[in-house]
Scaffold this motif. Structure first.
Motif, short mmCIF file in Angstrom:
data_model
loop_
_atom_site.label_atom_id
_atom_site.label_comp_id
_atom_site.label_asym_id
_atom_site.label_seq_id
_atom_site.Cartn_x
_atom_site.Cartn_y
_atom_site.Cartn_z
N ALA A 74 0.68 -1.17 -0.05
CA ALA A 74 -0.04 0.16 0.06
C ALA A 74 0.88 1.31 -0.14
O ALA A 74 0.52 2.20 -0.66
CB ALA A 74 -0.81 0.04 1.17
N GLN A 75 1.89 1.27 0.60
CA GLN A 75 2.85 2.47 0.72
C GLN A 75 3.48 2.50 -0.56
O GLN A 75 3.78 3.57 -0.97
CB GLN A 75 3.93 2.22 1.90
N ILE A 76 4.02 1.46 -1.11
CA ILE A 76 4.37 1.64 -2.61
C ILE A 76 3.61 2.05 -3.35
O ILE A 76 3.80 3.10 -4.30
CB ILE A 76 5.10 0.21 -2.77
N GLY A 77 2.22 1.81 -3.42
CA GLY A 77 1.26 2.39 -4.29
C GLY A 77 0.98 3.69 -4.06
O GLY A 77 0.84 4.51 -4.90
N LEU A 78 0.87 4.34 -2.74
CA LEU A 78 1.00 5.74 -2.47
C LEU A 78 2.04 6.36 -3.19
O LEU A 78 1.86 7.43 -3.52
CB LEU A 78 0.65 5.85 -1.00
N SER A 79 3.20 5.96 -2.88
CA SER A 79 4.29 6.41 -3.27
C SER A 79 4.54 6.62 -4.92
O SER A 79 5.12 7.65 -5.59
CB SER A 79 5.78 5.76 -3.23
N ILE A 80 3.90 5.79 -5.71
CA ILE A 80 3.72 6.12 -7.03
C ILE A 80 2.41 6.86 -7.53
O ILE A 80 2.61 7.43 -8.43
CB ILE A 80 3.68 4.39 -7.52
N ALA A 81 1.38 6.53 -6.93
CA ALA A 81 0.04 7.39 -7.17
C ALA A 81 0.13 8.60 -7.05
O ALA A 81 -0.35 9.34 -7.95
CB ALA A 81 -1.19 6.55 -6.66
N ALA A 91 -6.13 20.10 -5.76
CA ALA A 91 -5.99 18.79 -5.96
C ALA A 91 -4.50 18.33 -5.59
O ALA A 91 -4.52 17.22 -5.06
CB ALA A 91 -6.04 18.55 -7.35
N VAL A 92 -3.62 19.35 -5.54
CA VAL A 92 -2.15 18.85 -5.26
C VAL A 92 -2.07 18.63 -3.78
O VAL A 92 -1.75 17.69 -3.15
CB VAL A 92 -1.20 19.74 -5.59
N LEU A 93 -2.75 19.41 -3.01
CA LEU A 93 -2.81 19.77 -1.66
C LEU A 93 -3.51 18.47 -0.95
O LEU A 93 -3.14 17.78 0.08
CB LEU A 93 -3.24 20.96 -1.10
N ILE A 107 -3.71 13.35 1.71
CA ILE A 107 -4.35 11.78 1.99
C ILE A 107 -3.17 10.76 1.89
O ILE A 107 -3.26 10.01 2.70
CB ILE A 107 -5.45 11.77 0.73
N ALA A 108 -2.12 11.21 1.03
CA ALA A 108 -1.14 10.17 0.91
C ALA A 108 -0.36 10.40 2.24
O ALA A 108 -0.08 9.04 2.82
CB ALA A 108 -0.20 10.39 -0.29
N SER A 158 -1.58 11.23 5.16
CA SER A 158 -2.20 10.27 6.16
C SER A 158 -2.31 9.04 6.09
O SER A 158 -2.21 8.27 7.32
CB SER A 158 -3.65 10.89 6.05
N LEU A 159 -2.68 8.47 5.13
CA LEU A 159 -2.42 6.86 4.86
C LEU A 159 -1.12 6.39 4.93
O LEU A 159 -0.98 5.09 5.48
CB LEU A 159 -3.17 6.64 3.37
N PHE A 160 -0.10 7.21 4.47
CA PHE A 160 1.22 6.42 4.74
C PHE A 160 1.60 6.31 6.14
O PHE A 160 2.35 5.34 6.75
CB PHE A 160 2.06 7.45 4.07
N LEU A 161 1.29 7.46 6.91
CA LEU A 161 1.86 7.30 8.23
C LEU A 161 0.84 6.43 9.39
O LEU A 161 1.38 6.36 10.43
CB LEU A 161 1.70 8.84 8.63
N GLN A 162 -0.37 6.32 8.81
CA GLN A 162 -1.16 5.42 9.68
C GLN A 162 -0.73 4.15 9.95
O GLN A 162 -0.87 3.41 11.19
CB GLN A 162 -2.75 5.41 9.06
N ARG A 163 -0.05 3.49 9.18
CA ARG A 163 0.58 2.07 9.12
C ARG A 163 1.92 2.08 10.25
O ARG A 163 2.79 2.83 10.32
CB ARG A 163 0.93 1.63 8.00
#
Length: 51
Positions: free
Chosen positions: A4-11, A36-38, A43-44, A46-51
């Motif tokens: 999931a973190q790799i996907g966020l890093s790419i998306a 859109a950028v912010l 979101i990235a 937030s999701l990256f740091l939740q794990r």
């Protein structure tokens, strides 16, 4: 890193580049591009740091 973190890093950069490209083509206004950028970065992060 998890899948999931790799996907966020790419998306996230893809979303940012797409928003900038739409701005340069005249489809988005500056405020729309910035929001859109912010939103993508927030979101990235937030999701990256939740794990």
């Amino acid at each position: 890193m998890t899948d999931a973190q790799i996907g966020l890093s790419i998306a996230t950069p893809v979303i940012i580049v797409f928003a900038i490209a739409l701005y340069r083509m005249g489809v988005l206004q500056r405020t729309g591009t910035v929001s859109a950028v912010l939103a993508a970065v927030a979101i990235a992060a937030s999701l990256f740091l939740q794990r």
